[in-house]
Design an enzyme around this catalytic site. Structure first.
Site, PDB file in Angstrom:
ATOM      1  CG  HIS A  52      -1.909   0.958   1.346  1.00 31.74           C
ATOM      2  ND1 HIS A  52      -1.966   1.669   2.401  1.00 31.74           N
ATOM      3  CD2 HIS A  52      -2.865   1.309   0.536  1.00 31.74           C
ATOM      4  CE1 HIS A  52      -2.928   2.394   2.331  1.00 31.74           C
ATOM      5  NE2 HIS A  52      -3.686   2.270   1.037  1.00 31.74           N
TER       6      HIS A  52
ATOM      7  CG  HIS B   8      -3.738   9.369   0.499  1.00 28.43           C
ATOM      8  ND1 HIS B   8      -4.667  10.048   1.130  1.00 28.43           N
ATOM      9  CD2 HIS B   8      -4.431   8.186   0.296  1.00 28.43           C
ATOM     10  CE1 HIS B   8      -5.665   9.488   1.424  1.00 28.43           C
ATOM     11  NE2 HIS B   8      -5.665   8.170   0.998  1.00 28.43           N
TER      12      HIS B   8
HETATM   13  O1  G3P Z   1      -6.413   1.373  -3.274  1.00 33.93           O
HETATM   14  C1  G3P Z   1      -6.385   0.946  -1.996  1.00 33.93           C
HETATM   15  C2  G3P Z   1      -6.360   2.039  -1.110  1.00 33.93           C
HETATM   16  O2  G3P Z   1      -5.255   2.734  -1.276  1.00 33.93           O
HETATM   17  C3  G3P Z   1      -7.508   3.190  -1.050  1.00 33.93           C
HETATM   18  O3  G3P Z   1      -7.496   3.945  -0.117  1.00 33.93           O
HETATM   19  O4  G3P Z   1      -7.478   6.001   0.994  1.00 33.93           O
HETATM   20  O5  G3P Z   1      -5.445   4.308   1.099  1.00 33.93           O
HETATM   21  O6  G3P Z   1      -6.067   5.564  -1.109  1.00 33.93           O
HETATM   22  P1  G3P Z   1      -6.620   5.060   0.060  1.00 33.93           P
HETATM   23 MG    MG Z   2      -4.826   4.557  -2.310  1.00 23.34          MG
END
Ligand code: G3P
Ligand code: MG
Length: 247
Positions: free
Chosen positions: A13, A55
């Site tokens: 992630h 992000h």
């Molecule tokens: O793509 C999975 C995840 O990254 C979605 O949530 O807020 O971490 O971008 P976020």
């Molecule tokens: Mg994400």
């Protein structure tokens, strides 16, 4: 390019999970060092259309800048520090361009999940520009990048611009319209907050022919349960606990 589902079970992630400043080249290198084969990261547009990793809508949390990132041109964004907020050990780390990340992926044989994270109000433009760039940047690579977004508008624009790149719809909560939306967008996958899933929902998604990616799963026990239900990909911050050899 392979168009079937070529992606591994574990996805790092934001590049390196919680072990490095998110969405940076240092994060990607951290994932690579731990044997990861696929990364997820978030992209948006600078004021001048450059595609870079971040992000949040704003710069405040993960850099030494402030305000809406998409209001600034790349020449300003490139001067920011995106590592020191996490640790002084990462001081000097920059916001990366998508093109730099594509080069790094090619260099390491890494697969990519590009999350299209438009600045509010730029959904259609971001979907179109990111998909078009991703097609060119990943040309000649064995595995295409998997595009995903919470924005239906961005995914629809990506679909129209580059229909051949695989798409996944992101949901933070269960949405009874999932089948209509994924069909309209011709998605190969649904990407969903793991807390919104039940075994019955996994079965319904699989019966509809969808692959399933879940985020953000940081417990190996939970990951094993979700995989046993038929989930295809676990997106994790704990890339140290769930390496490429995760079983
Ligand atoms: O793509 C999975 C995840 O990254 C979605 O949530 O807020 O971490 O971008 P976020
Ligand atoms: Mg994400």
């Amino acid at each position: 390019m392979t168009t079937d589902w070529p992606y591994p079970r574990i996805v790092a992630h934001r590049g390196g999970g919680s072990l490095a400043p998110e969405n940076t080249l240092a994060a990607i290198e951290t994932g690579v060092r731990l044997g990861h084969r696929m990364i997820e990261f978030d992209v948006k547009l600078a004021q001048d259309g450059q595609i870079f990793l971040l992000h949040d809508d704003t710069l405040d949390r993960t850099s030494n800048g402030w305000g809406v990132a998409g209001d600034l041109p790349w020449e300003k964004l490139v001067t920011l520090d995106a590592g020191n907020w996490y640790s002084t050990a990462f001081r000097g780390e920059k916001l990366p361009l998508l093109s730099e990340v594509a080069d790094r992926c090619a260099q390491h044989g890494l697969m990519a999940n590009i999350e299209i994270k438009p600045t509010t109000g730029t959904e259609e433009e971001t979907g179109k520009v990111v998909a078009s760039a991703a097609r060119l940047l990943w040309e000649g690579q064995p595995v295409p990048p998997l595009l995903s977004s919470f924005s239906v508008e961005a995914l629809a624009a990506a679909q129209q611009a580059v229909p051949e790149l695989p798409r996944g719809l992101l949901l933070d909560e269960w949405d009874e319209d999932w089948q209509t939306l994924t069909t309209q967008l011709a998605c190969v996958s649904l990407h969903i907050n793991h807390q919104a899933l039940t075994q019955a929902r996994v079965e319904a998604l699989k019966a509809a022919g969808l692959r399933i990616l879940v985020y953000t799963v940081n417990s190996p026990e939970r990951a094993r349960l979700l995989l046993s239900w038929g989930v295809d990909c676990i997106c994790t911050d704990r890339i140290d606990l769930m390496g490429a050899d995760f079983t």
